[in-house]
Every structure is written in C-alpha cells, then in structure tokens.
Design a protein around this motif. Structure first.
Motif: not given
Length: 131
Positions: A1-25
């Motif tokens: 089993m390999d060891v990871l030293t970095d953290d993963l950053r995820l950026y999610l976007a949805e076409e036409g989504a407003d801030a409230e929708r993105l917050d929910l997703l």
C-alpha cells in the motif's frame, strides 16, 4: 500500500448553478466523501480557489473541497469513485470537476464514459492507487 503525502483538492461546477445550488451540491459530495476512510474533508474558502487560469471552471462558481487522504492510496480511488458518480448524476446538465494532487491536475467535463475512465485511471495510478 502506497503512502500519500498530499491532500486532494476538488473543485465542482455545474452549468447554470447559482451559489445556493453549488453549496448544496458541494455539501452532498462532502457528506459522501466523509463516509469514506479519509482523514478529513472540508470546504475550501474562496481564498483557496483554483487559479484564475483554470480552463473550464470559473472561480466565482465553484464548490471546493479539501480531502485529507491519509496514508492509503485506496482512499484516492474511493474519492474518485464518488466524484465520477456525481458527474454522472447531472441529468443532462454540464458538470465539471477539477482534481489537484501532488502538482497534477485532472479536469473532466464533457468526456465520454470511456474517456473519463481512462483519464481517471491514469491519474489514480500515477498517485499510487490501483483501478
């Protein structure tokens, strides 16, 4: 089993989504990842958003998460599985995800299932996971 030293950053976007929708997703994805064997998952503040040169993702329209993967590359594979599921549940709405780990970036938007799988396999395998 390999060891990871970095953290993963995820950026999610949805076409036409407003801030409230993105917050929910983003909250839904965070909750799903929180059920996995990761050390922690938290929202990224706007100050930590992707660079303005990010191709498909607009900085102002992003749900962002920081995933502390811990010591196991297996957790990366599980997180990517959650993200793939999220991409597939767009019901025809264009969704984009950007993953950043160890200086590498993978951004997926309108790729076919086969192309998504190929790109994800390359990304996960490079970081010590097995698909």
């Amino acid at each position: 089993m390999d060891v990871l030293t970095d953290d993963l950053r995820l950026y999610l976007a949805e076409e036409g989504a407003d801030a409230e929708r993105l917050d929910l997703l983003t909250g839904q994805v965070r909750d799903q990842i929180g059920l996995l064997e990761v050390d922690d998952v938290r929202r990224i503040t706007s100050a930590e958003a992707p660079p303005t040169g990010a191709r498909a993702i607009e900085v102002g329209a992003v749900g962002a998460l920081l995933v502390m993967l811990g010591n196991s590359a297996t957790s990366l594979k599980e997180v990517v599985s959650v993200v793939r599921g999220w991409l597939g549940r767009g019901d025809g709405t264009r969704r984009t995800v950007r993953l950043e780990l160890g200086g590498d970036v993978l951004e997926i938007s309108e790729a076919s299932e086969a192309e998504q799988q190929r790109l994800i396999d390359l990304f996960v395998n490079k970081h010590g996971g097995e698909t």
